[in-house]
Design a protein around this motif. Structure first.
Motif, PDB file in Angstrom:
ATOM      1  N   PHE A 141       0.858  -1.181   0.000  1.00  0.00           N
ATOM      2  CA  PHE A 141       0.000   0.000   0.000  1.00  0.00           C
ATOM      3  C   PHE A 141       0.895   1.233   0.000  1.00  0.00           C
ATOM      4  O   PHE A 141       1.783   1.363   0.849  1.00  0.00           O
ATOM      5  N   SER A 142       0.668   2.135  -0.934  1.00  0.00           N
ATOM      6  CA  SER A 142       1.476   3.352  -0.993  1.00  0.00           C
ATOM      7  C   SER A 142       0.986   4.359   0.036  1.00  0.00           C
ATOM      8  O   SER A 142      -0.105   4.228   0.604  1.00  0.00           O
ATOM      9  N   ASN A 143       1.776   5.400   0.264  1.00  0.00           N
ATOM     10  CA  ASN A 143       1.390   6.452   1.197  1.00  0.00           C
ATOM     11  C   ASN A 143       0.146   7.195   0.728  1.00  0.00           C
ATOM     12  O   ASN A 143      -0.569   7.792   1.533  1.00  0.00           O
ATOM     13  N   ASP A 144      -0.116   7.142  -0.577  1.00  0.00           N
ATOM     14  CA  ASP A 144      -1.298   7.799  -1.137  1.00  0.00           C
ATOM     15  C   ASP A 144      -2.525   6.891  -1.136  1.00  0.00           C
ATOM     16  O   ASP A 144      -3.593   7.282  -1.620  1.00  0.00           O
TER      17      ASP A 144
END
Length: 303
Positions: A235-238
């Protein structure tokens, strides 16, 4: 803009999962037409109205031109029947004026745009397939080779939880749909000793029989228990969901239960994001529960 039809084949026992699929697809592609291909009849206990469903239309398999349907259906079990109708339905939809026809299994959820698949069809491909595996297992990992590579040799190189075709009359995609229709009408069986695993093994022949076949090698498509040994979810920070650094397009939540859980635990034991996706999916299916549905219901199984 391409006119796109997406369909999924299932019975009422899979209706909750198909609802999740339709809702997730429509989130990214509200302009695509979604067809529920039903090889079943509504149970009297269920108040089924397509206007209340996330589907655009229902295709009843008895109404798509399958010859001698009433007799034919009696010769199939539920799995054979739901896979055998995929070929006739693809040909039927190709003949309804669509530019692209795409199939997705009901236990799939879409997490990002599928427009790159349409781009492949715009760029010269007529048939799109996704293999079960994209990367060889390590030569010393006998368990993974048995679970994944040998399993593909048994059940089919390509996973037919997805296939997409150019639907124009003179395309290889349309020619494929007619061939697949013919073969599944006669030879859609769970008969591995004789080379058949319902609809799937037939498509091992597609790259040999047809031109303009594109094998999708992006790891974001058709992620499932059979390829988690080579695909890592992050999961990306965005808030984006990534597979080996690329967007997760769709996840195939096959065998929701002990079998799927065992394979997932084996190959994603250190990838907690996979279990977050499974938790989300189980909750989504639970919310889409079909009230009043009899246990193990299939209308044609009782005829």
């Amino acid at each position: 803009m391409k006119k796109v039809a997406v369909y999924s084949s299932f019975t009422f026992s899979y209706l909750a999962k198909a609802r999740v699929l339709a809702e997730s697809l429509k989130k990214h592609h509200p302009d695509w037409d979604f067809y529920a291909l039903m090889t079943d009849l509504p149970p009297v206990e269920v108040d089924f109205n397509v206007e209340d469903e996330p589907f655009d239309s229902v295709l009843w398999s008895k109404d798509i031109g399958i010859v001698n349907f009433d007799e034919w259906i009696k010769t199939h079990n539920i799995v054979e029947a739901c896979t055998a109708v995929k070929g006739p339905a693809m040909q039927y939809l190709c003949e309804q004026g669509y530019d692209v026809v795409m199939y997705l299994d009901p236990d799939v959820a879409v997490f990002d745009s599928l427009q790159p698949l349409i781009n492949e069809l715009n760029d010269g491909a007529d048939i799109l397939l996704t293999p079960h595996q994209l990367t060889p297992e390590h030569k010393d990992d006998a368990v993974a080779i048995k679970d994944n590579e040998l399993c593909s040799l048994t059940h089919g190189v390509y996973n037919l939880g997805f296939v997409a075709v150019n639907a124009s009359e003179n395309s290889e995609g349309y020619r494929f749909s007619k061939w697949w229709h013919d073969r599944l009408y006669q030879y859609c069986r769970e008969d591995i000793p004789n080379g058949m695993f319902t609809d799937q093994r037939w498509c091992d022949l597609v790259p040999a029989f047809f031109d303009n076949v594109k094998v999708i090698r992006d790891p974001g498509y058709n992620v499932a228990s059979w390829n988690l040994s080579q695909r890592t979810i992050t999961f990306s920070n965005d808030g984006d969901i990534l597979v080996n650094g690329k967007p997760l397009r769709f996840f195939h939540f096959t065998k929701l239960g002990p079998v799927g859980r065992k394979m997932t635990e084996r190959y994603a034991v250190d990838n907690c994001e996979v279990f977050e996706l499974w938790r989300w999916y189980k909750e989504a299916v639970k919310k889409s529960h079909v009230e009043g549905l009899p246990d193990r219901y299939w209308a044609y199984g009782a005829i």
